[in-house]
Design a protein around this motif. Sequence first.
Motif, PDB file in Angstrom:
ATOM      1  N   ASP A 276       0.835  -1.209   0.000  1.00  0.00           N
ATOM      2  CA  ASP A 276       0.000   0.000   0.000  1.00  0.00           C
ATOM      3  C   ASP A 276       0.868   1.255   0.000  1.00  0.00           C
ATOM      4  O   ASP A 276       0.617   2.193  -0.755  1.00  0.00           O
ATOM      5  CB  ASP A 276      -0.927   0.021   1.224  1.00  0.00           C
ATOM      6  CG  ASP A 276      -1.967  -1.078   1.199  1.00  0.00           C
ATOM      7  OD1 ASP A 276      -2.135  -1.758   0.161  1.00  0.00           O
ATOM      8  OD2 ASP A 276      -2.630  -1.273   2.249  1.00  0.00           O
TER       9      ASP A 276
ATOM     10  N   VAL B 266      -5.165   3.045  -3.643  1.00  0.00           N
ATOM     11  CA  VAL B 266      -5.246   1.625  -3.304  1.00  0.00           C
ATOM     12  C   VAL B 266      -6.541   1.344  -2.544  1.00  0.00           C
ATOM     13  O   VAL B 266      -6.835   1.995  -1.549  1.00  0.00           O
ATOM     14  CB  VAL B 266      -4.036   1.195  -2.442  1.00  0.00           C
ATOM     15  CG1 VAL B 266      -4.129  -0.278  -2.075  1.00  0.00           C
ATOM     16  CG2 VAL B 266      -2.729   1.483  -3.175  1.00  0.00           C
TER      17      VAL B 266
ATOM     18  N   ARG C 122      -8.664  -1.867  -0.714  1.00  0.00           N
ATOM     19  CA  ARG C 122      -8.616  -3.236  -0.214  1.00  0.00           C
ATOM     20  C   ARG C 122      -9.960  -3.576   0.397  1.00  0.00           C
ATOM     21  O   ARG C 122     -10.508  -2.804   1.184  1.00  0.00           O
ATOM     22  CB  ARG C 122      -7.539  -3.409   0.867  1.00  0.00           C
ATOM     23  CG  ARG C 122      -6.148  -3.446   0.301  1.00  0.00           C
ATOM     24  CD  ARG C 122      -5.119  -3.838   1.368  1.00  0.00           C
ATOM     25  NE  ARG C 122      -3.809  -3.872   0.772  1.00  0.00           N
ATOM     26  CZ  ARG C 122      -3.284  -4.922   0.162  1.00  0.00           C
ATOM     27  NH1 ARG C 122      -3.957  -6.040   0.105  1.00  0.00           N
ATOM     28  NH2 ARG C 122      -2.087  -4.855  -0.382  1.00  0.00           N
TER      29      ARG C 122
ATOM     30  N   GLN D  66      -5.399   6.656   0.203  1.00  0.00           N
ATOM     31  CA  GLN D  66      -5.663   5.219   0.227  1.00  0.00           C
ATOM     32  C   GLN D  66      -7.075   5.011   0.750  1.00  0.00           C
ATOM     33  O   GLN D  66      -7.533   5.732   1.605  1.00  0.00           O
ATOM     34  CB  GLN D  66      -4.644   4.554   1.154  1.00  0.00           C
ATOM     35  CG  GLN D  66      -4.815   3.069   1.296  1.00  0.00           C
ATOM     36  CD  GLN D  66      -3.696   2.489   2.133  1.00  0.00           C
ATOM     37  OE1 GLN D  66      -2.554   2.903   2.026  1.00  0.00           O
ATOM     38  NE2 GLN D  66      -4.012   1.563   2.981  1.00  0.00           N
TER      39      GLN D  66
ATOM     40  N   SER E 271      -9.999   1.901   1.947  1.00  0.00           N
ATOM     41  CA  SER E 271     -10.064   0.497   2.340  1.00  0.00           C
ATOM     42  C   SER E 271     -11.318   0.209   3.119  1.00  0.00           C
ATOM     43  O   SER E 271     -11.853   1.079   3.787  1.00  0.00           O
ATOM     44  CB  SER E 271      -8.835   0.179   3.201  1.00  0.00           C
ATOM     45  OG  SER E 271      -8.901  -1.146   3.669  1.00  0.00           O
TER      46      SER E 271
END
Length: 135
Positions: free
Chosen positions: A89, A99, A101, A130, A132
Amino acid sequence: VMKAISSTGNRSTEARVEEMLKIADLPQWDKQIAVPGKPDFAWPSLKIALFIDGCFWHGCPKHGSWPKTNSLWWKLKIRANQLRDRDTDRRLSSDGWLVFRFWEHADPIAAAATIEAAVRNPLRVRGRRQASSQP
């Protein structure tokens, strides 16, 4: 030893997310791109990477389990996977990638909707380094 652990649940999650991405008619993604971590889906021109992490292999706090046999070895293996995920990441993010996830138990419709928003409006979500569904 690791071959004895089935990961079919994750493959089916990936297939369901892929189906949702096709229904959303998103621009083509790449499933075999040479970037750190080997994302399950990537949009190289937008620098967006999507990982679907298996609960067992990546240590899901909700569904992950610890084998009773060779438990120390498995804990070390899964912890190493988690550390590698964080390193992946960081490496992708430092190269300008967004990113995402999701755990294998994530709702594939919600995961695909999140990705669709990022792909269709990359500048809008670029402010986040990021994203997630994982803690």
